[in-house]
Design a protein around this motif. Structure first.
Motif, PDB file in Angstrom:
ATOM      1  N   ILE A  87       0.810  -1.219   0.000  1.00 14.90           N
ATOM      2  CA  ILE A  87       0.000   0.000   0.000  1.00 14.90           C
ATOM      3  C   ILE A  87       0.844   1.269   0.000  1.00 14.90           C
ATOM      4  N   GLN A  96      -4.403   4.024  -4.146  1.00 17.98           N
ATOM      5  CA  GLN A  96      -3.948   3.861  -2.764  1.00 17.98           C
ATOM      6  C   GLN A  96      -5.125   3.977  -1.791  1.00 17.98           C
ATOM      7  N   ARG A  99      -7.176   0.851  -1.867  1.00 13.58           N
ATOM      8  CA  ARG A  99      -6.451  -0.216  -1.162  1.00 13.58           C
ATOM      9  C   ARG A  99      -6.439   0.007   0.342  1.00 13.58           C
ATOM     10  N   TYR A 100      -6.463   1.276   0.780  1.00 17.94           N
ATOM     11  CA  TYR A 100      -6.633   1.553   2.212  1.00 17.94           C
ATOM     12  C   TYR A 100      -7.935   0.921   2.691  1.00 17.94           C
ATOM     13  N   LYS A 103      -7.790  -2.843   2.811  1.00 19.27           N
ATOM     14  CA  LYS A 103      -6.979  -3.296   3.940  1.00 19.27           C
ATOM     15  C   LYS A 103      -7.765  -3.212   5.240  1.00 19.27           C
TER      16      LYS A 103
END
Length: 121
Positions: A87, A96, A99-100, A103
């Protein structure tokens, strides 16, 4: 893995409404709740339940979803690998941010304590 421009474009065009049911299923399958999922989404984006539902109803792309978000200042503390990508090394801001979110959902499904997921000391 290297993030390609094609990958970034594909992520931007994905709809939040299309992915949201998968987030719900993933966390509920592991014994977490939709309310906890919303808490995580709210922490990251600043959206309340009503705003989240509006994005679902409008079938907002991730691009539109994150354009309206007030990203948490501690979001940069979200690190690690998700979907084969580290990340903190993703250079496209939108990819990003998506993907945060991935996650955080993953950590919730893994049973992490909410304080740890929300990067509280």
């Amino acid at each position: 893995m290297k993030v390609t421009p094609e990958h970034n474009e594909r992520i931007a065009k994905l709809t939040f409404a299309g992915v949201y049911p998968h987030y719900v299923a993933k966390v509920e399958k592991k014994g977490r709740t939709k309310e906890e999922l919303h808490e995580v989404i709210t922490w990251l984006t600043g959206f309340d339940d009503e705003a989240i539902q509006k994005h679902i109803d409008a079938k907002s792309t991730f691009e539109a979803f994150f354009q309206g978000a007030d990203l948490n200042p501690n979001a940069s503390l979200i690190t690690g690998v998700i979907c084969g990508y580290r990340i903190e090394e993703i250079d496209n801001p939108l990819t990003q941010q998506v993907r945060y979110l991935d996650k955080l959902v993953d950590e919730l499904a893994k049973g992490w304590k909410m304080e740890k997921i929300l990067r509280q000391n």
